[in-house]
Design a protein around this motif. Structure first.
Motif, short mmCIF file in Angstrom:
data_model
loop_
_atom_site.label_atom_id
_atom_site.label_comp_id
_atom_site.label_asym_id
_atom_site.label_seq_id
_atom_site.Cartn_x
_atom_site.Cartn_y
_atom_site.Cartn_z
N CYS A 101 75.25 68.04 48.69
CA CYS A 101 73.99 68.51 48.11
C CYS A 101 72.87 67.50 48.33
N ALA A 102 73.19 66.22 48.15
CA ALA A 102 72.18 65.18 48.34
C ALA A 102 71.72 65.11 49.79
N GLU A 103 72.66 65.25 50.73
CA GLU A 103 72.28 65.22 52.15
C GLU A 103 71.40 66.41 52.51
N LEU A 104 71.69 67.57 51.93
CA LEU A 104 70.85 68.74 52.17
C LEU A 104 69.44 68.51 51.62
N GLY A 105 69.35 67.90 50.44
CA GLY A 105 68.04 67.60 49.88
C GLY A 105 67.26 66.65 50.76
N ALA A 106 67.93 65.63 51.31
CA ALA A 106 67.26 64.68 52.18
C ALA A 106 66.77 65.33 53.47
N LEU A 117 67.07 61.67 44.41
CA LEU A 117 66.57 62.64 43.44
C LEU A 117 67.42 63.91 43.44
N THR A 118 67.76 64.38 44.63
CA THR A 118 68.60 65.58 44.71
C THR A 118 69.96 65.35 44.09
N THR A 122 71.02 67.43 40.82
CA THR A 122 72.17 68.30 41.05
C THR A 122 73.29 67.99 40.07
N LEU A 123 73.57 66.71 39.86
CA LEU A 123 74.63 66.33 38.95
C LEU A 123 74.31 66.74 37.52
#
Length: 337
Positions: A101-106, A117-118, A122-123
């Motif tokens: 999820c964090a990689e998609l946000g980046a 931030l993502t 998300t968490l």
């Protein structure tokens, strides 16, 4: 309605980033050619078998958690160890999904510190939904069910492209497709074993209804996914993220759609893993949710790739074997422990 909520929760747990990217579909199903549908059927049958057998055993033993079932079937010491292994698998999988999820946000958000931030938002959102129980888990599952079929149908409608030869390979044996489908079902059942207590309070009829609904929904997604992959197999066979590669032909809208599907898939699985961890965490109820979230965050720091390529396959196979022992009639007689 509870049965369909459980079906959505289980669907969201099974359909993770690997499924939504097409990687798992090519690896376990479409790569077997005409036997792809037999592999998919074996996966659905394996999941249904575990999802019916284990909650029935838990109800018969009077067990409210997976750890309690492990102790009842395998003894106190070995049962605690098995419960810890299932908790570790859930935390590791949750960490991989949080990192995804964090990689998609980046990749998609044009803001500074998008990765961090993502990950944080998300968490927090996943923890809030997991704390709500069945109602919270059904929400991301429903969102995923609304997004993924749209992407798959659009990819299926793309022209097949220029014909080309596939890499030289020996003819595939039907037994390999059966084994891959069964392995896929067992791995996912082990990953979701901690969520199965949702089925325990239901009567046998409602439990079967929930598993039938889950099998129908997952079967539909698998059918669409296999059709897409078989149609475009020469172009995606060697690609790590087949659906992402195909989505480039859909333009900017297709890029955003596949990103939304990937996020929804990873997020729904993260919610399911947090819910699975909560009853397995041996601390006071007030500390369980923060501790489970921190466990997922710890593994997320390792990144999505290293977990999926190295940690998850070995631990997942071990837990799948333990699940087979738990479901086997050869274990100890069900009793409270």
């Amino acid at each position: 309605m509870a049965a369909y909520g459980v079906a959505l929760a289980l669907l969201g747990g099974v359909v993770g980033a690997g499924f939504a990217s097409g990687r798992e579909i090519v690896r376990f199903f479409a790569g077997h050619g005409h036997m792809a549908f037999a592999a998919a059927l074996c996966a659905l049958m394996t999941l249904a078998l575990f999802f019916l057998r284990l909650p029935a055993l838990m109800a018969r033993c009077g067990c409210r958690t997976l750890t309690a079932l492990c102790r009842a079937r395998l003894g106190a010491r070995l049962g605690r160890l098995c419960g810890a292994l299932f908790a570790l698998l859930a935390a590791m999988t949750g960490g991989a999904m949080l990192a995804a999820c964090a990689e998609l946000g980046a990749l998609t958000l044009p803001i500074a510190h998008a990765y961090g931030l993502t990950m944080a938002l998300t968490l927090l959102a996943a923890a809030a939904l997991a704390a709500r129980g069945l109602g919270g888990l059904a929400v991301p599952g429903a969102a995923l069910l609304g997004l993924l079929p749209v992407l798959l149908v659009r990819l299926l409608c793309l022209p097949a492209g220029e014909a080309c030869f596939l890499p030289a390979m020996t003819p595939d044996l039907p037994v390999r497709a059966v084994c891959d489908g069964t392995a896929y079902g067992a791995l996912n059942a082990a990953m979701l074993a901690g969520v199965l207590p949702l089925l325990v309070p239901m009567d046998a009829q409602a439990r079967r209804r929930a598993v039938r609904a889950f099998s129908l929904l997952l079967g539909l997604l698998l059918l669409l996914g296999v059709l897409v992959c078989r149609r475009h197999l020469p172009a995606i066979l060697e690609q790590p993220m087949p659906f992402v590669v195909l989505s480039r032909r859909l333009g900017a809208g297709g890029y955003l759609l596949v990103a939304a599907c990937l996020y929804a898939a990873a997020f729904s699985t993260l919610c399911a893993m947090l819910a699975a961890l909560l009853p397995l965490c041996p601390v006071s109820p007030r500390l369980r949710l923060p501790l489970c979230a921190l466990c997922c965050l710890f593994f997320a720091c390792a990144g999505f790739g290293p977990i999926v390529d190295h940690g998850y396959p070995a631990l997942g196979a071990l837990c799948a074997g333990l699940l087979l022992v738990l479901a086997s009639p050869m274990g100890q007689s069900p009793s409270r422990r």
